[in-house]
Each structure stands twice: as C-alpha cells, then as structure tokens.
Enzyme design. Structure first.
Site, short mmCIF file in Angstrom:
data_model
loop_
_atom_site.label_atom_id
_atom_site.label_comp_id
_atom_site.label_asym_id
_atom_site.label_seq_id
_atom_site.Cartn_x
_atom_site.Cartn_y
_atom_site.Cartn_z
N PRO A 66 -0.74 -2.36 5.94
CA PRO A 66 -1.18 -1.11 6.42
C PRO A 66 -1.98 0.02 5.55
O PRO A 66 -1.70 -0.18 4.27
CB PRO A 66 0.32 -0.31 6.58
N HIS A 67 -2.89 0.47 6.14
CA HIS A 67 -3.85 1.13 5.35
C HIS A 67 -4.24 2.22 6.06
O HIS A 67 -4.51 2.33 7.29
CB HIS A 67 -4.79 0.33 4.84
N GLY A 68 -5.14 3.25 5.34
CA GLY A 68 -5.68 4.32 5.92
C GLY A 68 -6.69 5.29 5.03
O GLY A 68 -6.66 4.73 3.87
#
Lengths: 148, 537
Positions: A66-68
C-alpha cells in the site's frame, strides 16, 4: 536512494492486529506516525485508501505494498508489518496477504518514491527471504533481512 | 579587403550554412550519415576547390594562407575547440556500465580489432613506400587513424532497429569503449613519439613514451572516476543546468590544456573529463545543455577536415587509399568478427559485430588532423585517411542494416539467447496519438522520481532513462510503447508503468465524470463565425 533509510525499527510491526484491509491500513499508518514526519494522520490514511480504491496493492505470495502521495508528510516514510495468518487484501492471486510494506511520499515534491518501493519489495520475490521474514522474532532481524 | 576577424566570421557563417544544408540534403535524399555531407561540403568549398575562387561581394572565402596552410589560424583554433567538445561528449556518452557488464566479449573484440587495424594501417604505409619503417610517424599515424570505431553511427542504426540491447549491440558498444580508449592511448603514444622525434626513435624510447602516455591516461582516468561523485555534488551546488554544463565543459578544457602540457593531445584530457562524468547522474543534463553548442561546432569541425583535403596530393595515391580503406574494412570485420565467434556468437552475430565496428569517424579525423598540423604526416597521407573515413562511414550503415535484415539469432546456443534478453515491457494502444500521450506521462513520472531522461534524437521517440547504475530504454513505435531494462530493475519498471496506467484511468474517469467537455468545446468555438449570443449549447 540511500539504502532503505525511511524504514526504521520504530516503523516495523511483527504482529499486526487488524482483521480487515481497512484496519490493517489504519494500523500501518499509526506505525508511520511513529516516524514523526506525519502532520495529518487522517490525510495520510485517505491518500492510501484512495489509492487502494483505484486498484488493490495486494500482489502475490502474501505481499501487499500500500502506498500513496500527500503533502501531509515532509519526506518519504515507510513501514513494514506482518499479519500472522494473513488477511484478505483483494490480492492478485486471491490469497490472504501477510507482509505489508507501506510508503507515503510528498505529493508536490519529486523523489524516489516508486524506486524505494521497488527496492524494498525486490528481496521479497525470494521465497526464502519471505520465510525468514515471517519467522523473524525481532524487528532488528527484519531490518537486517531487508537491508541485506 | 576584410580584416581577418571579418573574414573569419564570413567563413564561419558559410561553413555553418553549407554544412547544415549539405548534411540535411544528403541525409534526406541518400539517407547517408550527416558527417559525410559535412566532409564533402568542406572539400567542395575548401581552398583546393571553390573556396579559392572569388565569390560575389566577399571574394575568395577560403584562400590558402601565405604559409600555404589550407585553413586560417582562427578557423583552425575554432575547429580545435570543436574537437575538444566532440571528445568531451564522446567521453560523456561512454557507457562504462555496459562495458563492465560485457567486458569479456567487449575486450576480446575491441583489442583484436584495434591490434589488426593498427598493424594493417601501419603496414600499408610501409608496404606501399609511404614510410621507410614501422616507427616512422606516417606509419604510426596511419595505424592509429584506423583504430577507433565511430560508435555513434552504429548506435543510431542499432537504436532504429531496436537492437541496442541485443547481445551484438551491447558487445559492439562495450568493444567501442575499449576501442576508443585504446585508440586515444595510441594517439597519445604516437604524438609523444613524433614530438620528440629529433631525439631519435628507438624501441626503448617507444616504451618510455608509451609508459608516460599510459601513466597519464590511467592516473587521470582513475582520479576522475574516483572523484566523479564528489565533483558532481560540487557541480550540483550551482543548481541551474546551464551553469552545471558550462562548468563541466570549462573543467574539460582545463584538463585538455593540462594534457597538452604533459606532452599529449588536448582531446585526451577532454575525453577523460567526459569519461569521469559519464558515471554520474549529471550526464544527461550536461549532454542536453551542450547539445546546441555541439550542433553548431561539430559540422564546422568535419567541414574543416574536408577543407584540408588537397586533391592534387591525394589523386596519385588514390589506389593506395583504396587499399588502406580495404585494410580498414578487413581489420574490423575480421579483427572483431572472428574473435566474436569464440565468445558465443554464431556467424550471423559475428558478422553484425564486425560490420558494426566498421565506421570510423570523429576520432580518425581528429587524429589525422593532429598528424597533419603537427607536420607528422603530409597532405597525401591525410587525404588517404579522409578517403578511408568516407568509405567506412558509407559502407558501415548499409552493411549493418543488411546484416540485421535476417532475424536469425546471433548467439550460438539457444539458452544463451534466452538469458541475454533484457526484460521488456510492451504496451499496445489503439492509436499512435494515445501511445505518444502515455509515453509523455511515463517520461514525466520517471522525471518525478528524479531520473535523468534524455531523448536520443528529435526524429525518434526513443529515450534513455538513467539514475546511478539504473538504465532504461523507453521507445514508442506507432501504437506500441516498449520499456526495456536489466532484470534487476524490472520490478521498478513494472511498478512505474502500472502506476502511470492507474493515473491514466483516473484521468479518463475524471474527464468523463467531472469535466463538462461538451460545454468547454462549445464555449471555445462559440462566436468564432458569428455572435456568441446566437449560439445555444
């Protein structure tokens, strides 16, 4: 990229408690808060969740990344969590995910965001590394495994 | 009459206009490398042809000087500066990582090609009576002129045919690095020997000069490579790309001067400075900034070399020139192709490698120019060198294109073929417009990750993307985008492209859901051919 610096002992959890994708994401963001570079926890969580809505970052063999991007962080931050038994993360192979690598980087600044993600997740292609990671008993061991 | 400054400005103007136009038409009509057009234009407008005739308004633009020199001192100084910039950029473009990765095949192929070229080149001078012995400057220069491959011409063909990262392509590129370096060391030795010729040439003297040249080369290169990172950090303090590039070139010129003081040619220092920076991530910045300068200077350099060809001196030696050219072809096709057979290539691969190493260009011309102006070689030998450069440059691209027409693999063992292939991501789009749009987005996302992205040529959608040791080739051909890289960077390549595709999907959704494209279009065209009020969207 200076070798995986954003990942520290403080941002590693060997036993995530969440039982759902949302709970795991929130718990991982809380780990990131420990890095001290996050100004707005909720904005970070929103950036991650928004990215997950576009396409799940659950890959294969239990790995999820998960990344952002959000300007609520000053610099690239990273966390690693292990969920014993795994959790449904809508992964590509349909299997539960148990190793999570989370990164968040500033939206308006250039920098090696995806590069970091690629570098840190590349050793996880190796089944032996994954097995060792799951068997690790201390956070220092995890860090040592990934820093090589 | 004009002052020498005004004459120089006229000369420069004529050279730039004629070389650019000549190169353009030759490339467009005959699909020949621009360098040939520039050389031919130089020959045509030089003092041994049209240049000595009076032109309207300005009189003879390129008269022979009082000393009989074919070019004015100002033009010669300008052309020397051009050769320094050219070699600085050559050094900068040197792909040491590819060389190190394919160093075994590259070294074998490169060394063998250089040795045979030098032997046959010098031998040609001795066997045809141009030089009394092997240690005569004319023999040494004819040997040195033939050694260095002009990899730029080959690289363009490899890139056009998407063979840059094929086993043959990387072997040629690696061998060309070795070949350039050896060619330049040979030049250093030859120049050193010629400069001290009065002391008498003996094998002991050759060894001394060789050791000195090699010592300077190794010392300066090792120091350059060791300090490159620190030097690049120092340059980055200046933030602006033009300042960084100008400083890098300025230091290149200083090192060029130092190498001249050490008794070697100036281009050696310039090449070493470029080579030192080639391992840093400033390569593309400096290349991009100096490209404009290069575009103006280099045609002038090639044309100046063409201008120095004295047809009266060359014609009697035309047959020797053809034999020298034949030797130059044999020495690379055989000298590089045969060893390739022992490095895992079959006869297809060996032929491609041999032919790929065939073109000579800038280094051959620079070495010949240094020989001529130092008096080590006469205009006859210089003319032969130019003839060889023209023939090999002409033949190389034609033969190489022919060799790649046959799709047969170049490696002997199929398992090597599978292993050698770099990882390639291919994306096929409905239209070429869409592919170009996505290509621009991928380029942008690499730049956001602080990669240096460099477009190879304005005519083709081919980019080199580089940061530290990471290297990607991004290409767009019609509907298709292709991103290739070494296996260890495949994860990064896939993640980068996947993220960009997601961004694209979000953009399309947003455009559909949140932007009223209809009223935007209506507002834009409303009123174009009447009153806006008449228009009801």
């Amino acid at each position: 990229m200076s070798a995986k610096k954003p990942l520290t002992v403080e941002t590693i959890s060997l036993d995530l408690q969440g039982a759902t994708k949302e709970a795991i994401l929130a718990e991982m963001v809380d780990l990131l808060v420990a890095s001290g570079h996050i100004r707005d926890r909720d904005a970070v969580l929103k950036a991650i969740v928004d990215r997950e809505k576009r396409m799940s970052t659950g890959m294969q063999n239990g790995i999820a990344i998960p990344h952002g991007k959000t300007d609520s962080v000053d610099c690239l931050v990273a966390a690693l969590g292990i969920k014993r038994g795994g959790v449904d993360f809508e992964a590509l192979d349909g299997q539960p995910s148990n190793i999570f690598v989370m990164t968040v980087s500033p939206d308006s600044r250039t920098g090696p965001h995806i590069q970091f993600l690629a570098e840190i997740s590349r050793p996880l292609n190796d089944a032996a590394v994954r097995a060792k990671l799951l068997a690790a008993t201390t956070r220092e061991d995890v860090l040592k495994l990934l820093l090589g | 009459m004009f002052s020498s400054e005004i004459r120089f400005i006229f000369q420069l103007g004529i050279l730039i206009v004629c070389t650019r136009m000549g190169g353009y038409w030759l490339r467009r009509w005959l699909r020949l490398p621009g360098v040939l057009g520039e050389l031919v234009v130089g020959m045509l407008i030089g003092p041994y042809a049209l240049g000595r005739l009076p032109w309207p308004l300005i009189g003879p633009p390129f008269p022979l000087s009082a000393t009989g020199s074919p070019v004015s001192p100002e033009l010669y100084a300008f052309s020397t500066f051009a050769s320094i910039v050219l070699l600085f950029l050559s050094g900068l473009e040197t792909d040491l990582s590819t060389f190190l990765r394919y160093s075994v095949a590259g070294t074998v192929v490169g060394v063998s090609g250089v040795a045979l070229s030098f032997f046959l080149g010098a031998g040609c001078a001795v066997w045809f009576g141009l030089a009394p012995g092997w240690l005569d400057p004319r023999a040494l220069f004819l040997g040195a002129i033939g050694t260095a491959t002009s990899v730029g011409i080959t690289a363009r063909i490899l890139s056009e045919r998407r063979k840059m990262d094929s086993p043959e392509g990387v072997t040629i590129l690696a061998a060309a690095v070795f070949d350039d370096v050896l060619g330049i060391i040979l030049l250093a030795i030859v120049v050193g020997m010629v400069r001290t010729e009065s002391a008498g040439i003996s094998w002991r003297h050759v060894l001394y000069v060789a050791a000195k040249a090699f010592g300077f080369w190794i010392g300066a290169t090792a120091l350059g490579l060791l300090c490159a990172r620190r030097f690049s950090r120092f340059l980055k303090h200046f933030k602006s790309a033009p300042a960084i590039a100008a400083l890098a070139l300025g230091f290149g010129l200083l090192l060029a001067g130092l190498s001249e003081m050490a008794g070697l040619a100036m281009i050696i220092g310039a090449y070493i400075m470029g080579l030192s920076l080639s391992r840093t991530d400033l390569v593309q910045v400096v290349q991009r900034e100096i490209e404009g300068l290069h575009n103006v200077l280099v045609p002038v350099f090639f044309a100046t070399m063409g201008m120095m060809v004295n047809f009266n001196q060359v014609l009697p030696l035309f047959k020797v020139g053809l034999v020298y050219s034949l030797f130059a072809i044999v020495s690379k096709v055989g000298g590089c192709g045969l060893p390739a057979l022992f490095c895992g290539f079959n006869h297809h691969g060996a032929a491609r490698i041999g032919v790929g190493m065939l073109p000579r260009g800038e280094v051959a011309l620079i070495v010949a120019g240094i020989g001529l102006t130092s008096g080590a070689i006469g205009q006859d030998v210089f003319g032969i060198a130019i003839l060889m450069t023209v023939i090999t440059t002409l033949l190389g691209p034609m033969l190489l294109t022919g060799c790649f027409e046959n799709p047969a693999p170049g490696l002997r063992h199929p398992e090597d073929v599978a292993k050698s292939q770099s990882k390639v991501i291919r994306l096929d789009f409905a239209t070429a417009d869409m592919a170009e749009f996505v290509l621009a987005r991928i380029v942008r996302s690499f730049r956001q990750e602080e990669f240096y992205v460099y477009r190879l040529s304005p005519d083709a959608w081919t980019y080199h993307i580089r940061k530290e040791n990471m290297f990607f080739i991004l290409e767009c051909d019609g509907h298709e985008i292709q991103l290739s890289t070494a296996a260890q960077y495949e994860t990064l390549a896939r993640l980068m492209v996947a993220e960009e595709m997601l961004n694209l999907r979000s953009m399309l959704h947003m455009a559909q859901d949140h932007v009223d494209l209809d009223s935007m279009e209506h507002n834009l065209v409303a009123g174009l051919f009447g009153e806006k009020e008449d228009f009801q969207p």
